[in-house]
Design a protein around this motif. Structure first.
Motif, PDB file in Angstrom:
ATOM      1  N   ALA A 102      15.380  47.458  -0.642  1.00  0.00           N
ATOM      2  CA  ALA A 102      14.448  46.341  -0.796  1.00  0.00           C
ATOM      3  C   ALA A 102      13.183  46.787  -1.499  1.00  0.00           C
ATOM      4  O   ALA A 102      12.398  45.960  -1.916  1.00  0.00           O
ATOM      5  N   GLY A 103      13.001  48.096  -1.625  1.00  0.00           N
ATOM      6  CA  GLY A 103      11.822  48.594  -2.323  1.00  0.00           C
ATOM      7  C   GLY A 103      10.548  48.448  -1.540  1.00  0.00           C
ATOM      8  O   GLY A 103       9.460  48.500  -2.093  1.00  0.00           O
ATOM      9  N   GLY A 104      10.692  48.264  -0.249  1.00  0.00           N
ATOM     10  CA  GLY A 104       9.495  48.071   0.556  1.00  0.00           C
ATOM     11  C   GLY A 104       9.129  46.605   0.631  1.00  0.00           C
ATOM     12  O   GLY A 104       9.758  45.755   0.007  1.00  0.00           O
ATOM     13  N   TYR A 105       8.122  46.328   1.385  1.00  0.00           N
ATOM     14  CA  TYR A 105       7.752  44.953   1.649  1.00  0.00           C
ATOM     15  C   TYR A 105       6.499  44.562   0.899  1.00  0.00           C
ATOM     16  O   TYR A 105       5.657  45.397   0.600  1.00  0.00           O
ATOM     17  N   THR A 106       6.365  43.268   0.655  1.00  0.00           N
ATOM     18  CA  THR A 106       5.136  42.691   0.145  1.00  0.00           C
ATOM     19  C   THR A 106       4.430  42.021   1.302  1.00  0.00           C
ATOM     20  O   THR A 106       4.961  41.085   1.891  1.00  0.00           O
TER      21      THR A 106
ATOM     22  N   PHE B  33      11.212  55.999   2.427  1.00  0.00           N
ATOM     23  CA  PHE B  33       9.830  56.456   2.605  1.00  0.00           C
ATOM     24  C   PHE B  33       8.933  55.734   1.606  1.00  0.00           C
ATOM     25  O   PHE B  33       9.311  55.545   0.442  1.00  0.00           O
ATOM     26  N   PHE B  34       7.772  55.345   2.074  1.00  0.00           N
ATOM     27  CA  PHE B  34       6.890  54.522   1.254  1.00  0.00           C
ATOM     28  C   PHE B  34       5.450  54.982   1.406  1.00  0.00           C
ATOM     29  O   PHE B  34       5.039  55.478   2.466  1.00  0.00           O
ATOM     30  N   PRO B  44      -2.177  46.077   3.133  1.00  0.00           N
ATOM     31  CA  PRO B  44      -1.534  47.202   2.458  1.00  0.00           C
ATOM     32  C   PRO B  44      -0.782  46.759   1.203  1.00  0.00           C
ATOM     33  O   PRO B  44      -0.141  45.712   1.187  1.00  0.00           O
ATOM     34  N   GLU B  45      -0.841  47.609   0.189  1.00  0.00           N
ATOM     35  CA  GLU B  45      -0.199  47.357  -1.099  1.00  0.00           C
ATOM     36  C   GLU B  45       0.768  48.500  -1.373  1.00  0.00           C
ATOM     37  O   GLU B  45       0.362  49.670  -1.388  1.00  0.00           O
ATOM     38  N   LEU B  46       2.037  48.184  -1.592  1.00  0.00           N
ATOM     39  CA  LEU B  46       3.027  49.215  -1.856  1.00  0.00           C
ATOM     40  C   LEU B  46       2.773  49.867  -3.213  1.00  0.00           C
ATOM     41  O   LEU B  46       2.664  49.165  -4.227  1.00  0.00           O
ATOM     42  N   ILE B  47       2.680  51.206  -3.229  1.00  0.00           N
ATOM     43  CA  ILE B  47       2.474  51.884  -4.504  1.00  0.00           C
ATOM     44  C   ILE B  47       3.624  52.806  -4.869  1.00  0.00           C
ATOM     45  O   ILE B  47       3.846  53.073  -6.059  1.00  0.00           O
ATOM     46  N   MET B  48       4.347  53.333  -3.893  1.00  0.00           N
ATOM     47  CA  MET B  48       5.458  54.234  -4.198  1.00  0.00           C
ATOM     48  C   MET B  48       6.532  54.108  -3.132  1.00  0.00           C
ATOM     49  O   MET B  48       6.232  53.931  -1.957  1.00  0.00           O
ATOM     50  N   SER B  49       7.765  54.247  -3.556  1.00  0.00           N
ATOM     51  CA  SER B  49       8.883  54.384  -2.631  1.00  0.00           C
ATOM     52  C   SER B  49       9.713  55.576  -3.085  1.00  0.00           C
ATOM     53  O   SER B  49       9.775  55.878  -4.282  1.00  0.00           O
ATOM     54  N   ILE B  50      10.306  56.281  -2.134  1.00  0.00           N
ATOM     55  CA  ILE B  50      11.147  57.425  -2.473  1.00  0.00           C
ATOM     56  C   ILE B  50      12.255  57.525  -1.448  1.00  0.00           C
ATOM     57  O   ILE B  50      12.031  57.311  -0.243  1.00  0.00           O
ATOM     58  N   TYR B  51      13.455  57.844  -1.936  1.00  0.00           N
ATOM     59  CA  TYR B  51      14.619  57.858  -1.049  1.00  0.00           C
ATOM     60  C   TYR B  51      15.375  59.185  -1.093  1.00  0.00           C
ATOM     61  O   TYR B  51      16.155  59.489  -0.196  1.00  0.00           O
ATOM     62  N   SER B  52      15.177  59.961  -2.185  1.00  0.00           N
ATOM     63  CA  SER B  52      15.929  61.207  -2.364  1.00  0.00           C
ATOM     64  C   SER B  52      14.978  62.394  -2.409  1.00  0.00           C
ATOM     65  O   SER B  52      13.821  62.259  -2.816  1.00  0.00           O
ATOM     66  N   ASN B  53      15.495  63.539  -2.016  1.00  0.00           N
ATOM     67  CA  ASN B  53      14.696  64.756  -2.097  1.00  0.00           C
ATOM     68  C   ASN B  53      14.192  65.000  -3.516  1.00  0.00           C
ATOM     69  O   ASN B  53      14.882  64.708  -4.489  1.00  0.00           O
ATOM     70  N   GLY B  54      12.980  65.531  -3.612  1.00  0.00           N
ATOM     71  CA  GLY B  54      12.436  65.855  -4.907  1.00  0.00           C
ATOM     72  C   GLY B  54      11.188  65.045  -5.197  1.00  0.00           C
ATOM     73  O   GLY B  54      10.524  64.552  -4.298  1.00  0.00           O
ATOM     74  N   ASP B  55      10.889  64.960  -6.475  1.00  0.00           N
ATOM     75  CA  ASP B  55       9.684  64.282  -6.932  1.00  0.00           C
ATOM     76  C   ASP B  55      10.026  62.960  -7.605  1.00  0.00           C
ATOM     77  O   ASP B  55      11.056  62.833  -8.271  1.00  0.00           O
ATOM     78  N   ASP B  58       5.175  58.066 -11.036  1.00  0.00           N
ATOM     79  CA  ASP B  58       4.866  56.734 -11.565  1.00  0.00           C
ATOM     80  C   ASP B  58       3.416  56.758 -12.000  1.00  0.00           C
ATOM     81  O   ASP B  58       2.502  56.644 -11.172  1.00  0.00           O
ATOM     82  N   GLY B  59       3.205  56.939 -13.293  1.00  0.00           N
ATOM     83  CA  GLY B  59       1.837  57.020 -13.801  1.00  0.00           C
ATOM     84  C   GLY B  59       1.115  58.225 -13.234  1.00  0.00           C
ATOM     85  O   GLY B  59       1.610  59.349 -13.332  1.00  0.00           O
ATOM     86  N   ARG B  60      -0.025  57.997 -12.632  1.00  0.00           N
ATOM     87  CA  ARG B  60      -0.804  59.112 -12.062  1.00  0.00           C
ATOM     88  C   ARG B  60      -0.319  59.506 -10.667  1.00  0.00           C
ATOM     89  O   ARG B  60      -0.833  60.449 -10.074  1.00  0.00           O
ATOM     90  N   PHE B  61       0.642  58.780 -10.136  1.00  0.00           N
ATOM     91  CA  PHE B  61       1.122  59.014  -8.771  1.00  0.00           C
ATOM     92  C   PHE B  61       2.453  59.771  -8.790  1.00  0.00           C
ATOM     93  O   PHE B  61       3.334  59.470  -9.593  1.00  0.00           O
ATOM     94  N   THR B  62       2.575  60.755  -7.893  1.00  0.00           N
ATOM     95  CA  THR B  62       3.831  61.450  -7.683  1.00  0.00           C
ATOM     96  C   THR B  62       4.109  61.508  -6.189  1.00  0.00           C
ATOM     97  O   THR B  62       3.267  61.996  -5.424  1.00  0.00           O
ATOM     98  N   ALA B  63       5.256  60.999  -5.790  1.00  0.00           N
ATOM     99  CA  ALA B  63       5.701  61.144  -4.409  1.00  0.00           C
ATOM    100  C   ALA B  63       6.676  62.309  -4.337  1.00  0.00           C
ATOM    101  O   ALA B  63       7.498  62.497  -5.240  1.00  0.00           O
ATOM    102  N   GLN B  64       6.563  63.086  -3.280  1.00  0.00           N
ATOM    103  CA  GLN B  64       7.439  64.236  -3.076  1.00  0.00           C
ATOM    104  C   GLN B  64       8.087  64.122  -1.703  1.00  0.00           C
ATOM    105  O   GLN B  64       7.401  63.843  -0.718  1.00  0.00           O
TER     106      GLN B  64
END
Lengths: 116, 112
Positions: A102-106, B33-34, B44-55, B58-64
């Motif tokens: 779902a890419g997270g929630y809004t 993970f978000f 709250p505003e969603l800025i990143m989501s990640i589901y797999s190991n690694g990096d 997205d622009g200036r943001f990196t989730a690890q």
């Protein structure tokens, strides 16, 4: 609508009164969630609707809290006999499908409830 | 041990620096993970989501994500004063496919 809409944005009520908080999700989103955020804390899960039914209400703190979504769109969170500890921001979120993928929630902009 | 833990901060960095935000979680079965950004008085505003190991960048943001260490982080490169906010780590813990569990958040201040 374009986003999740919550009304009212602010609600001040006296201890012991009944309040209703409304959430209008993104059009077409079948999953709807209510969270509560106290000052200095992250949001805490209250209840999850899939369609009209409450699929998980395990986060509701006690039986003074109840939520409905009779037509599978708008949801109302109802709090009876409010207490000062109920003061918080109540957040609503929706998604086209639950969880992973779902890419997270809004989240909506929230309702700030103050019980005096 | 709390289910999702973050350093509460505050974290203060100069403009242009890299801000590093960290989060650990207790459930090894977690899959989603978000990172959310929350400005004062806003939702709250969603800025990143990640589901797999690694990096994931997205622009200036990196989730690890490191599932073996049960650790997820957010790096903000070239930090700007407009990045000043509370950053919330959220995890869908194992056993659920919808319930977000949040950390308390880390307050980031970027100084001009």
């Amino acid at each position: 609508g374009a986003g999740v809409s919550q009304t009212p944005s602010n609600k001040v009520t006296e201890k012991g009164k009944y309040v209703e908080l409304r959430c209008d999700p993104i059009s077409g989103h079948t999953a709807l969630y209510w969270y509560r955020q106290s000052l200095g804390q992250g949001p805490e899960f209250l209840i999850y609707f899939q369609g009209t039914g409450a699929a998980d209400d395990s986060g509701l703190p006690n039986d003074r809290f109840f939520a409905v979504r009779p037509e599978g769109s708008v949801s109302t969170l109802k709090i009876q006999r409010t207490e000062r500890g109920d003061s918080a921001v109540y957040l609503c979120a929706s998604s086209s499908q639950p969880g992973q993928g779902a890419g997270g929630y809004t989240f909506g902009s929230g309702t700030r409830l103050t019980v005096v | 041990q709390k289910e999702v833990e973050q350093n509460s901060g505050p974290l203060s960095v100069p403009e242009g620096a890299i801000a590093s935000l960290n989060c650990t979680y207790s459930d090894r079965g977690s899959q989603s993970f978000f990172w959310y950004r929350q400005y004062s008085g806003k939702s709250p505003e969603l800025i990143m989501s990640i589901y797999s190991n690694g990096d994931k960048e997205d622009g200036r943001f990196t989730a690890q994500l490191n599932k073996a260490s049960q650790y997820v982080s957010l790096l903000i490169r070239d930090s700007q004063p407009s990045d000043s906010a509370t950053y919330l780590c959220a995890v869908i813990l194992g056993g659920s496919n919808y319930k977000l569990t949040f950390g308390k958040g880390t307050l980031l201040t970027v100084n001009p």
